[in-house]
Design a protein around this motif. Structure first.
Motif: not given
Length: 366
Positions: A158, A162, A164-165, A173-174, A176, A238
């Motif tokens: 993102d 971070r 995202v996937l 994933t997740g 930062d 996105g």
């Protein structure tokens, strides 16, 4: 031309003129005031004022005259790439790399290390931190002298840095990444997808320097795509542009299986195909056939000028490019030029460097 703006803030006008001059100097060889005036579109008087201010601020330096030159040569000026430094980090499934460069992109330090494909978050981040420390040591720079850090990672990233996937890296994933590296470096940390940054590197210093529209295939133990459309890196709404491999019918996941059927590394398979081994040639044909389906879909949708084969497999372009062109000819209304990247396995790290350089570009002139 910036100096032709009327009715605005004079300080803003000076800043625009300075930024214009910095871009001109960074894009070319050292030049005289007359040459800089012609390249920038500024008047000779404005050019002299702007260059003088940039010299005083430390952004530009006068180039010493060539020894033995006749007469009094005109003064020439260059951008001071050594005025600042950035770091690029590539965190991959099997390896972590880092590059430190100056503001011209000249590499001052590099480091890398292998990492197990099954390594979790903590192990992989520790490997990345170690590589960064080694890279800075080789460059002779403390962390506090870095202006920005660019980080490349697989997965959807993102705008805040971070993950995202990620399906390629365990426990990723997740995460930062901007926060992790921001705990070490005071400067900004910018993060993006590795395939996308490989395309950015190709546009910056690779075979796609003069292409406004191209598809970049990051071909290796997995396949990814970076897209440049109308001269700009395309991320999508996105950040998921180019993730065509997620469609099972495209066959990119299956493509890797053709290479894994060979007893040995992919490099051994390509070497055997190069030597004329029939089984190896058959595996390469099956791999390229599946790779071409998604590539052709992107070509049909975007009509690019160029398709670039990058990543680790670009070293075996002599085995892969011919079959890939033939397969694209079967599917495409107009087959674009297909070229191999010359950046090798550092392409993603170079893209991370360019991401950092692009981020600091607006800050070059106060």
């Amino acid at each position: 031309m910036a100096e032709e703006i009327a009715g605005g803030d004079l300080s803003r006008l000076r800043q625009l003129n300075s930024l214009t001059m910095v871009r001109v100097l960074r894009a070319g060889e050292p030049a005289t005031l007359t040459e800089l005036s012609a390249r920038s579109g500024l008047s000779r008087a404005s050019t002299e004022d702007v260059v003088g201010a940039l010299v005083a601020q430390g952004w530009v330096a006068e180039v010493p005259p060539v020894a033995g030159a006749m007469g009094r040569p005109a003064r020439r000026y260059r951008f001071r790439g050594d005025a600042g430094h950035v770091l690029g980090v590539d965190i991959g499934g099997h390896r972590v790399r880092a590059l430190v460069t100056d503001l011209d992109g000249t590499v001052l330090g590099r480091a890398q290390t292998g990492v197990a494909e099954t390594a979790g978050r903590a192990v992989r981040l520790a490997a990345a931190d170690g590589v960064v420390t080694e890279c800075l040591r080789e460059a002779g720079l403390p962390a506090g002298e870095l202006w920005a850090v660019g980080v490349a990672s697989s997965g959807l990233i993102d705008a805040g840095g971070r993950v995202v996937l990620s399906v390629a890296i365990p426990e990723w994933t997740g995460l930062d990444l901007a926060r992790h590296f921001g705990a070490t470096f005071a400067g900004p940390v910018v993060v993006d997808n590795d395939s996308r940054l490989a395309a950015l590197a190709e546009q910056w210093c690779g075979v796609a320097r003069y292409a406004k529209d191209f598809v970049h295939l990051l071909a290796g133990l997995r396949t990814g795509v970076g897209l440049v459309i109308d001269g700009k890196l395309h991320r999508g709404f996105g950040g998921a542009a180019g993730e065509i491999g997620a469609l099972p019918n495209v066959g990119w996941i299956r493509a890797q299986e053709h290479l894994q059927s060979w007893d040995g590394e992919a490099a051994d398979l390509f070497a055997a195909a190069r030597a004329g081994n029939r089984a190896a040639l058959g595996a390469v044909r099956r791999y390229v056939r599946d790779l071409s389906v998604g590539t052709a879909a992107l070509v049909l949708a975007l009509d690019p000028q160029l398709v670039v084969l990058g990543g680790g497999f670009s070293r075996s372009a002599d085995v892969l490019l011919g079959p890939l062109r033939k397969e694209l000819d079967k599917h495409c209304i107009r087959t674009p030029e297909v070229l191999a990247s010359t950046l090798g396995e550092e392409s993603v790290a170079l893209g991370a460097v360019k991401l950092a350089l692009d981020h600091v570009q607006p800050q070059l002139v106060p």
